[in-house]
Design an enzyme around this catalytic site. Structure first.
Site, PDB file in Angstrom:
ATOM      1  N   GLY A  34      29.825  -9.787  17.159  1.00  0.00           N
ATOM      2  CA  GLY A  34      29.710  -9.913  18.598  1.00  0.00           C
ATOM      3  C   GLY A  34      28.742 -11.003  19.012  1.00  0.00           C
ATOM      4  O   GLY A  34      28.073 -11.639  18.190  1.00  0.00           O
ATOM      5  N   LEU A  36      25.812 -10.928  20.627  1.00  0.00           N
ATOM      6  CA  LEU A  36      24.429 -10.685  20.215  1.00  0.00           C
ATOM      7  C   LEU A  36      24.337 -10.380  18.732  1.00  0.00           C
ATOM      8  O   LEU A  36      23.387 -10.811  18.057  1.00  0.00           O
ATOM      9  CB  LEU A  36      23.842  -9.526  21.016  1.00  0.00           C
ATOM     10  N   ASP A  59      33.784   1.529  11.707  1.00  0.00           N
ATOM     11  CA  ASP A  59      34.295   2.102  12.948  1.00  0.00           C
ATOM     12  C   ASP A  59      33.281   3.133  13.428  1.00  0.00           C
ATOM     13  O   ASP A  59      33.179   4.231  12.883  1.00  0.00           O
ATOM     14  CB  ASP A  59      35.655   2.755  12.705  1.00  0.00           C
ATOM     15  N   ALA A  83      29.902  -2.146  20.967  1.00  0.00           N
ATOM     16  CA  ALA A  83      30.092  -1.493  22.265  1.00  0.00           C
ATOM     17  C   ALA A  83      31.454  -1.835  22.844  1.00  0.00           C
ATOM     18  O   ALA A  83      32.080  -2.833  22.478  1.00  0.00           O
ATOM     19  CB  ALA A  83      29.002  -1.926  23.244  1.00  0.00           C
ATOM     20  N   THR A  85      32.864  -3.234  26.033  1.00  0.00           N
ATOM     21  CA  THR A  85      32.233  -4.036  27.078  1.00  0.00           C
ATOM     22  C   THR A  85      33.186  -4.516  28.165  1.00  0.00           C
ATOM     23  O   THR A  85      32.790  -5.310  29.021  1.00  0.00           O
ATOM     24  CB  THR A  85      31.550  -5.263  26.451  1.00  0.00           C
ATOM     25  N   TYR A 148      31.797   1.838  32.818  1.00  0.00           N
ATOM     26  CA  TYR A 148      31.063   1.157  31.752  1.00  0.00           C
ATOM     27  C   TYR A 148      29.588   1.552  31.785  1.00  0.00           C
ATOM     28  O   TYR A 148      29.003   1.944  30.759  1.00  0.00           O
ATOM     29  CB  TYR A 148      31.206  -0.356  31.896  1.00  0.00           C
ATOM     30  N   LYS A 152      27.462   3.703  28.927  1.00  0.00           N
ATOM     31  CA  LYS A 152      26.275   3.165  28.255  1.00  0.00           C
ATOM     32  C   LYS A 152      25.064   4.067  28.489  1.00  0.00           C
ATOM     33  O   LYS A 152      24.234   4.243  27.588  1.00  0.00           O
ATOM     34  CB  LYS A 152      25.990   1.749  28.746  1.00  0.00           C
TER      35      LYS A 152
END
Length: 305
Positions: A34, A36, A59, A83, A85, A148, A152
């Site tokens: 990803g 980051l 996973d 995540a 996103t 979302y 989170k």
């Protein structure tokens, strides 16, 4: 069992070892492909032993596999960046968003706790509703306005409930060389347009992914657990951000300010999600550079590619 052993062996081969440095730790990073995650693997592997797990290799929604991989790897720290996103898609795919962001986080936290590892969870400014007129502190009231953000926040609750050594890093408007992000999207649109409409009623703080990764490294090397707000300093609207992007890139694009309502997006966005850095100040860390300085560096780096 054979498949599991093959996966673990593949992970071992991909482990980046920095040598026998004093203080070197073993760190497992989820979501390693990803935006980051890739920066974290790069930054951390220069100082520590890093196992970077992509979605295909780990996973996070499978508790048994998460446990097996963490138990085999025996990391001292788990950094969970994986995540769901897709902010707008989450409105119609709530189960998937919560499966990944809430229960996937539960799985990684349980696995880290059983291995005696520190747990690092990357969260978001979208846990706030955007009704504030001043920067949000770490312990201000949370009230997400979209699926979302709710998923989170549920992940945060899992970490706080299940880990006794955790860091939660809330960040905002992340961009960098990898993946899709606002800066790259603006530059792509500029290839075919001379005028672009950008919302002017969403205010926040851009965050340059490499700087975020360096801060996370410093935080992980401490035992100053808790919730942290981390972004580049300063604030702007997305409209102001777009203008700064084109100015830094030397592009003559006209940016027109419009309201968010013009785009009729499925998910609501917080109108104001600027973060205050109380935890950074009180724990003796240094804040990141101003967002304009970081943006200029990023544009210069893109020119050199």
């Amino acid at each position: 069992m054979v498949q599991k052993q093959a996966l673990i062996m593949d992970m071992r081969l991909k482990t980046r070892v920095s040598g026998n440095r004093v203080g070197s730790m073993k760190i497992l990073v989820t979501g390693a492909n990803g935006q980051l995650g890739r920066e974290l693997v790069k930054v951390l592997s220069a100082h520590h032993q890093v196992i970077g797990c992509t979605r295909n290799e780990l996973d996070v929604t499978d508790l048994s596999k998460a446990r097996d991989i963490v138990q085999e790897a025996r990391p001292e720290i788990v950094v969970h960046t994986a995540a769901y996103t897709h902010v707008d898609q989450a409105e119609a795919d709530q189960d998937r968003a919560f499966l990944v962001n809430a229960y996937g986080t539960r799985n990684m936290t349980v696995a880290a706790q059983q291995a005696g590892a520190k747990m690092m969870y990357i969260s978001t400014d979208y846990v706030f509703d955007g009704r504030s007129t001043k920067p949000y502190r770490e312990y201000d009231f949370v009230n997400p306005v979209n699926v979302y953000g709710k998923s989170k926040l549920a992940g945060e609750d899992m970490v706080k409930t299940l880990s006794d050594k955790y860091f939660i890093v809330r960040t905002s408007w992340v961009y960098g060389r990898h993946g899709s992000n606002f800066v790259k999207n603006m530059l792509r649109l500029a290839e075919t347009r001379t005028e672009i409409d950008v919302v002017c009623d969403q205010v926040g703080s851009p965050t340059y992914a490499p700087e975020l990764a360096w801060f996370i490294k410093e935080l992980l090397e401490s035992e100053k657990y808790g919730i942290y707000h981390v972004s580049n300093t300063g604030a702007c609207s997305r409209y102001e951000w777009a203008k700064a992007i084109f100015a830094a890139a030397g592009l003559g694009v006209t940016v027109r300010p419009v309201d968010t309502a013009k785009f009729l997006l499925p998910a609501a966005r917080p109108a104001y999600s600027v973060l205050d850095y109380m935890a950074i100040r009180l724990n003796g860390f240094s804040t990141l550079r101003h967002w304009r300085t970081a943006l200029t560096q990023f544009i210069d780096e893109l020119r050199s590619i």
